[in-house]
Structures are given as structure tokens and as C-alpha cells.
Design an enzyme around this catalytic site. Structure first.
Site, PDB file in Angstrom:
ATOM      1  N   HIS A 268       1.395  -6.026   7.615  1.00 43.21           N
ATOM      2  CA  HIS A 268       0.964  -7.377   8.035  1.00 43.21           C
ATOM      3  C   HIS A 268      -0.549  -7.304   8.289  1.00 43.21           C
ATOM      4  O   HIS A 268      -1.322  -6.977   7.397  1.00 43.21           O
ATOM      5  CB  HIS A 268       1.807  -7.768   9.253  1.00 43.21           C
ATOM      6  CG  HIS A 268       1.736  -9.195   9.658  1.00 43.21           C
ATOM      7  ND1 HIS A 268       1.114 -10.171   8.935  1.00 43.21           N
ATOM      8  CD2 HIS A 268       2.229  -9.842  10.769  1.00 43.21           C
ATOM      9  CE1 HIS A 268       1.224 -11.337   9.549  1.00 43.21           C
ATOM     10  NE2 HIS A 268       1.897 -11.162  10.676  1.00 43.21           N
ATOM     11  N   HIS A 307       2.579 -10.336  -1.773  1.00 42.78           N
ATOM     12  CA  HIS A 307       2.869 -11.241  -0.669  1.00 42.78           C
ATOM     13  C   HIS A 307       4.276 -11.768  -0.805  1.00 42.78           C
ATOM     14  O   HIS A 307       4.735 -12.009  -1.918  1.00 42.78           O
ATOM     15  CB  HIS A 307       1.877 -12.417  -0.652  1.00 42.78           C
ATOM     16  CG  HIS A 307       1.783 -13.069   0.678  1.00 42.78           C
ATOM     17  ND1 HIS A 307       2.635 -14.071   1.058  1.00 42.78           N
ATOM     18  CD2 HIS A 307       0.955 -12.843   1.723  1.00 42.78           C
ATOM     19  CE1 HIS A 307       2.328 -14.434   2.294  1.00 42.78           C
ATOM     20  NE2 HIS A 307       1.319 -13.718   2.722  1.00 42.78           N
ATOM     21  N   ASP A 363      -6.024  -9.607   2.790  1.00 39.93           N
ATOM     22  CA  ASP A 363      -6.506  -8.335   3.337  1.00 39.93           C
ATOM     23  C   ASP A 363      -7.250  -7.462   2.341  1.00 39.93           C
ATOM     24  O   ASP A 363      -7.782  -6.420   2.717  1.00 39.93           O
ATOM     25  CB  ASP A 363      -5.318  -7.547   3.913  1.00 39.93           C
ATOM     26  CG  ASP A 363      -4.736  -8.217   5.137  1.00 39.93           C
ATOM     27  OD1 ASP A 363      -5.536  -8.622   5.995  1.00 39.93           O
ATOM     28  OD2 ASP A 363      -3.503  -8.344   5.235  1.00 39.93           O
TER      29      ASP A 363
HETATM   30  N1  CMC Z   1       1.874  -2.208  -4.145  1.00 37.86           N
HETATM   31  C1  CMC Z   1       2.798  -1.773  -5.039  1.00 37.86           C
HETATM   32  N2  CMC Z   1       3.976  -2.365  -5.244  1.00 37.86           N
HETATM   33  C2  CMC Z   1       4.249  -3.441  -4.499  1.00 37.86           C
HETATM   34  C3  CMC Z   1       3.352  -3.960  -3.543  1.00 37.86           C
HETATM   35  C4  CMC Z   1       2.114  -3.292  -3.392  1.00 37.86           C
HETATM   36  N3  CMC Z   1       1.213  -3.726  -2.503  1.00 37.86           N
HETATM   37  N4  CMC Z   1       3.883  -5.036  -2.953  1.00 37.86           N
HETATM   38  C5  CMC Z   1       5.092  -5.191  -3.505  1.00 37.86           C
HETATM   39  N5  CMC Z   1       5.318  -4.233  -4.444  1.00 37.86           N
HETATM   40  C6  CMC Z   1       6.494  -4.097  -5.289  1.00 37.86           C
HETATM   41  C7  CMC Z   1       7.674  -3.562  -4.507  1.00 37.86           C
HETATM   42  O1  CMC Z   1       7.708  -2.155  -4.534  1.00 37.86           O
HETATM   43  C8  CMC Z   1       8.815  -4.204  -5.245  1.00 37.86           C
HETATM   44  O2  CMC Z   1       9.000  -3.478  -6.448  1.00 37.86           O
HETATM   45  P1  CMC Z   1      10.504  -3.241  -7.040  1.00 37.86           P
HETATM   46  O3  CMC Z   1      10.999  -4.607  -7.392  1.00 37.86           O
HETATM   47  O4  CMC Z   1      10.322  -2.350  -8.191  1.00 37.86           O
HETATM   48  O5  CMC Z   1      11.277  -2.621  -5.916  1.00 37.86           O
HETATM   49  C9  CMC Z   1       8.287  -5.564  -5.636  1.00 37.86           C
HETATM   50  O6  CMC Z   1       6.863  -5.382  -5.735  1.00 37.86           O
HETATM   51  C10 CMC Z   1       8.618  -6.661  -4.642  1.00 37.86           C
HETATM   52  O7  CMC Z   1       8.085  -6.263  -3.394  1.00 37.86           O
HETATM   53  P2  CMC Z   1       8.806  -6.453  -2.003  1.00 37.86           P
HETATM   54  O8  CMC Z   1       8.504  -5.260  -1.158  1.00 37.86           O
HETATM   55  O9  CMC Z   1      10.229  -6.822  -2.218  1.00 37.86           O
HETATM   56  O10 CMC Z   1       8.042  -7.719  -1.471  1.00 37.86           O
HETATM   57  P3  CMC Z   1       8.069  -8.253   0.009  1.00 37.86           P
HETATM   58  O11 CMC Z   1       7.991  -9.725  -0.090  1.00 37.86           O
HETATM   59  O12 CMC Z   1       9.185  -7.685   0.796  1.00 37.86           O
HETATM   60  O13 CMC Z   1       6.735  -7.637   0.653  1.00 37.86           O
HETATM   61  C11 CMC Z   1       4.501  -7.333   1.298  1.00 37.86           C
HETATM   62  C12 CMC Z   1       5.550  -8.325   0.799  1.00 37.86           C
HETATM   63  C13 CMC Z   1       3.234  -8.073   1.652  1.00 37.86           C
HETATM   64  C14 CMC Z   1       5.012  -6.644   2.576  1.00 37.86           C
HETATM   65  C15 CMC Z   1       4.251  -6.278   0.192  1.00 37.86           C
HETATM   66  O14 CMC Z   1       3.738  -6.914  -0.962  1.00 37.86           O
HETATM   67  C16 CMC Z   1       3.316  -5.187   0.650  1.00 37.86           C
HETATM   68  O15 CMC Z   1       3.772  -4.225   1.271  1.00 37.86           O
HETATM   69  N6  CMC Z   1       1.977  -5.281   0.379  1.00 37.86           N
HETATM   70  C17 CMC Z   1       1.034  -4.317   0.848  1.00 37.86           C
HETATM   71  C18 CMC Z   1       0.687  -4.589   2.300  1.00 37.86           C
HETATM   72  C19 CMC Z   1      -0.193  -5.817   2.449  1.00 37.86           C
HETATM   73  O16 CMC Z   1      -1.177  -5.977   1.741  1.00 37.86           O
HETATM   74  N7  CMC Z   1       0.155  -6.650   3.453  1.00 37.86           N
HETATM   75  C20 CMC Z   1      -0.618  -7.838   3.767  1.00 37.86           C
HETATM   76  C21 CMC Z   1       0.127  -9.101   3.463  1.00 37.86           C
HETATM   77  S1  CMC Z   1      -0.926 -10.552   3.486  1.00 37.86           S
HETATM   78  C22 CMC Z   1      -1.481 -10.715   5.102  1.00 37.86           C
HETATM   79  C23 CMC Z   1      -0.411 -10.994   6.063  1.00 37.86           C
HETATM   80  O17 CMC Z   1       0.128 -12.101   6.078  1.00 37.86           O
HETATM   81  O18 CMC Z   1      -0.111 -10.096   6.829  1.00 37.86           O
END
Ligand code: CMC
Length: 443
Positions: A268, A307, A363
Site C-alpha cells: 500500500h 493496482h 508510487d
Molecule cells: N509486479 C509483478 N507482478 C505483479 C505486480 C507487480 N507489481 N502486481 C501484480 N502482479 C501480478 C500478480 O503476480 C498476478 O499474476 P498471476 O495472475 O500470474 O498470479 C497478477 O499480476 C494479478 O495481481 P494480483 O496480486 O492478483 O493483484 P491485486 O489486485 O491483488 O494486487 C497490488 C494489487 C497493488 C497489491 C499489486 O499490483 C502489487 O503488489 N503491486 C506492487 C505494490 C504497489 O506498487 N503497491 C501500491 C499500490 S497503489 C498505491 C496504494 O493505493 O497503496
């Protein structure tokens, strides 16, 4: 004639139920009537991490994740970033309309009158270790504020709520600045009420022996824009924490501390710190392909990308990328920007990121600007928490007065043991057998 209902046939019983559809949702409670027999508890939904559950009705922030649209109270984020100030935007978020001149002046005055901290708060902060993470200090100190303002418990009184909103928005920058100064062993700088909200924050952070601290107007404006962009983001992890904790009717300081704790996590608001650390580790453009390879192999994440809601470019990231270059005109170029731009270019052409609709989020570029402004990486999540306070408080107040809302209390699918009788310690299994049964890897 089409009806706003959905018919659900339970194939276990052959019975059909007609459920109303309102705002594109059905009420989860309407499923409870679907039962196999009278003893049955009724159907529930399973939605870990609430990916497809509307937990509230809200009039604050609108996001269209597919189109990359973000609006506060109807106003597009790019217009606010160009024309507004943080305090004006905070007023909009908290109260629902843009203020006229008179209201803005009164709001600014009222918040400015709450920037100082009780001397005991400072002493409390001095109890932290010299190298304490500023976000940990912020979370702890905000929670401690509830002990200074026991009157804040009267959350059903609108005047009481308004006072806590002014106090919290006023004091957040002061707590953040003191956490920073404390970590460096520097004396605290008293708030300067002649300066703007952001100008005063810069003064409390960076003022040394100057009689009058004058923030650089370009840098002050850049911080203002960053604060506007971070002010709210509908039902994210920390807003949800604010609402859930606030639903127990606890005071807003305790709920804000919980929200800030949720923001601290690397997925986050902690992602900006992680993103800069990652760019630093990559170091130069030639190392990017190897890094991308490790991301695609699932060894790590590309921090600042992806996201839950945006499946398009985060509109905040677009604005931040642009102001980065304005900041560099004053501070000199942060070389990490070249690594970031190249990393973005390569990622956005790669099938892994394209197929998963992973784009830069807020971010990805914010940390690069913060670094250019002279902030240490550990302060980045704190810089997110300060402006997000107005959003949290608006979400909290909306929840407090919403007649649909009760204490947040989800259900579970129980997967543990059925009833079993207590076993005396002498008759429990041998160590090896027990070891196999223990929930290893969990705790
Ligand atoms: N790098 C590599 N792969 C990713 C990333 C990433 N940053 N984000 C998602 N994926 C992949 C994930 O591994 C999954 O792949 P698969 O379908 O093969 O398993 C797919 O994309 C879908 O991801 P998810 O984890 O199901 O998506 P989510 O909606 O649960 O997570 C998130 C959203 C923001 C937590 C995630 O994208 C992430 O961890 N990003 C990196 C951390 C980040 O930048 N966070 C800041 C978010 S914006 C500011 C805020 O509001 O906090």
C-alpha cells in the site's frame, strides 16, 4: 419489460429466488433466504480480500479503473492538481463542495490553529529509539493523541467530529516533521502560521538557523500537488481499515492510527519507499532486463506497478511523472528517473505486464520526487499519510452517519477441526507425530 432483479435457482432444492438489483449490486443478506432446509444457516458469499464486494455507499471519490479516471466529489484529479491547493481539496473531500473564499479562509485559519503539539506529545515521541521508522512513530503518536483529546469519543456530535478533523489535519505534518527531526537529532521547529500548509511542513522539516524560512515556490507547489493526488482513493486498504475500526465507534485518533498502520505496508503506502529502494538496487538501465526476468519468474514484484482497481495508467502517476521534471529544474536531476522511465518502457512492452494490465501507479514516480526534495526514503509513507488523513476522515464520517452501517463483522468459512475432547498432556502424541500435525509455516 426488463426488471431490476436477478433470478437465482438453487439446484440443490430446485427453488428459484428473485433478488433485487440496485446500483449494479445485490445485497449479500438477500442470499441468506436461500437454504436447503429450515436448519440451514443460509447462503453466504466468499470474497477474500473483498475484491468484488461493495462494503459501503460513498459520495467521496469516483474511480473508473479501466478508463484511468479519478474524481474527488465529481472534480477530475487533473483539474484539482492544476488549480487547487491541498487545504482546498481537503475541504472538498471532507465537506463535499469547493469552499467559497470566506469558507476557505475560515477552514485554513481553523486548521492552522491546530498545528501545534502538546509538549507531552513531544516527550512521548522522544521515547522512541533514535533510529525508529518515522511511520512507526506516526502510527504510535496518532494513537496517543486519543489520550490527549478524550472529548473525541463523542463521535455522534457533528461539532465534535469537526473539531477532531481540524486537529488531525493540522497536527499530522507536525508529527511527521518531528519524527524526521528526531531521527536526525535536530531541534524541533515550531509551526509557522504565516506559511501555507505545505510551506509550513517544509519549514518544520528543513529550517535551520534562518530567521524567516522561505520555501522554494516550485518545490512547495510540487508538494502541494503530491498532497492533492494522495488525498483520497475510495475503498483502499487503509480507508477500509479506517471504516472498519471506526465502525466500533472508537475515537477518530485510534481509527486514524489503524488506517496509517494499514498504509505502512509495502503493498500500500509503503510501496513508494520500496519502489525507490528497487530503482536504487537496479542502479542503471542495463540491469533492467535481468530485473524484469526475475519479476516474471515470480521472484519479486515490480514495486509501484499494478493496482487492484486501475487496469490502465494510474492518472496520478501521469501527473507525478510530469512534475518530476519541474522539480529537477530546481533540485537537479535525480538519476533514478532515467532508470524508472526505461523500466516503465520495457515493462509496458512486455507480454507479462500487458496481459495482466499492470501499469505504473502513484508510487512509481512519487519517491523519485521526494528523494529530489531531500526526503529520506523512510519518510515516504509518512508523506502519503499526511494528505490521506483528509480522505480517511471523510470516509470515517460518512460511515458514522450512514444508517446502513453497523459494526464491521465479516463471516468465515470454518475449516478447522470439528469438536474434540481435551487430551491430558501425558497422553498427547510423541514429538515427531505432533510436529507433523502442527500448523508449520503459519506461525
Ligand atoms: N509486479 C509483478 N507482478 C505483479 C505486480 C507487480 N507489481 N502486481 C501484480 N502482479 C501480478 C500478480 O503476480 C498476478 O499474476 P498471476 O495472475 O500470474 O498470479 C497478477 O499480476 C494479478 O495481481 P494480483 O496480486 O492478483 O493483484 P491485486 O489486485 O491483488 O494486487 C497490488 C494489487 C497493488 C497489491 C499489486 O499490483 C502489487 O503488489 N503491486 C506492487 C505494490 C504497489 O506498487 N503497491 C501500491 C499500490 S497503489 C498505491 C496504494 O493505493 O497503496
Amino acid at each position: 419489460m426488463a426488471k431490476d432483479t436477478i433470478s437465482v435457482t438453487d439446484n440443490r432444492t430446485g427453488k428459484t429466488y428473485e433478488l433485487p438489483i440496485e446500483n449494479g449490486t445485490i445485497r449479500a443478506m438477500d442470499l441468506r433466504q436461500i437454504k436447503v432446509d429450515k436448519e440451514d444457516f443460509g447462503l453466504m458469499t466468499y470474497d477474500p480480500s473483498l475484491g468484488n464486494t461493495a462494503s459501503c455507499k460513498s459520495a467521496i471519490t469516483f474511480i473508473d479503473g479501466d478508463k484511468g479516471i479519478l474524481r474527488y466529489r465529481g472534480y477530475p484529479i487533473d483539474q484539482l492538481a492544476e488549480k487547487s491547493t491541498y487545504l482546498e481539496t481537503a475541504y472538498l473531500i471532507v465537506k463535499g463542495e469547493l469552499p467559497n473564499r470566506e469558507h476557505l479562509d475560515a477552514w485554513t485559519y481553523n486548521i492552522t490553529m491546530h498545528t501545534m503539539l502538546h509538549e507531552n506529545t513531544k516527550k512521548f515521541m522522544e521515547g522512541f529509539r533514535y533510529d525508529a521508522h518515522p511511520m512507526g512513530m506516526l502510527v504510535g503518536t496518532v494513537a496517543a493523541l486519543s489520550t490527549f483529546y478524550p472529548d473525541a469519543k463523542d463521535i455522534h456530535d457533528i461539532e465534535c467530529r469537526r473539531l477532531q478533523v481540524r486537529r488531525l489535519i493540522g497536527k499530522m505534518p507536525t508529527i511527521a516533521a518531528y519524527a524526521y527531526r528526531y531521527s536526525l537529532g535536530l531541534p524541533y521547529v515550531q509551526p509557522d502560521n504565516e506559511l501555507t500548509y505545505c510551506g509550513n511542513f517544509l519549514s518544520m522539516l528543513f529550517r535551520m538557523t534562518e530567521r524567516n524560512y522561505k520555501p522554494n515556490p516550485v518545490l512547495e507547489r510540487a508538494l502541494e500537488v503530491l498532497f492533492i493526488l494522495h488525498a483520497d482513493h475510495e475503498q483502499n486498504c487503509s480507508a477500509n481499515a479506517m471504516r472498519a475500526v471506526g465502525s466500533s465507534r472508537v475515537d477518530p485518533y485510534s481509527a486514524t492510527a489503524a488506517a496509517a498502520a494499514a498504509l505502512y505496508g509495502p503493498l500500500h503506502g509503503g510501496a513508494n519507499e520500496e519502489a525507490v529502494n528497487m530503482l536504487q538496487e537496479i542502479g542503471s538501465a542495463d540491469k533492467i532486463p535481468a530485473f524484469i526476468k526475475s519479476v516474471k519468474a515470480g521472484e519479486r514484484k515490480l514495486m509501484g506497478f499494478g493496482h487492484r482497481v486501475y487496469k490502465n495508467y494510474d492518472p496520478r502517476a501521469k501527473i507525478i511523472k510530469k512534475i518530476a521534471y519541474e522539480v529537477f529544474e530546481v533540485t537537479g536531476r535525480n538519476p533514478l528517473i532515467d532508470v524508472a522511465v526505461e523500466l516503465e518502457r520495457i515493462a509496458l512492452e512486455d507480454e507479462y505486464f500487458i496481459s495482466r494490465k499492470l501499469y505504473p501507479n502513484v508510487d512509481f514516480y512519487s519517491g523519485i520526487i521526494y528523494q529530489a526534495l531531500g526526503f529520506p526514503a523512510s519518510l515516504f509513507p509518512v508523506l502519503f499519510a499526511i494528505p490521506r488523513t483528509s480522505g480517511w476522515l471523510a470516509q470515517w464520517a460518512e460511515n458514522v452517519i450512514d444508517p446502513d452501517q453497523k459494526i464491521t463483522r465479516p463471516r468465515q468459512i470454518f475449516t478447522g477441526e470439528a469438536e474434540r475432547s481435551y487430551v491430558p498432556i501425558e497422553t498427547r502424541p510423541a514429538p515427531q507425530t505432533l510436529e507433523r500435525k502442527l500448523l508449520r509455516g503459519r506461525l
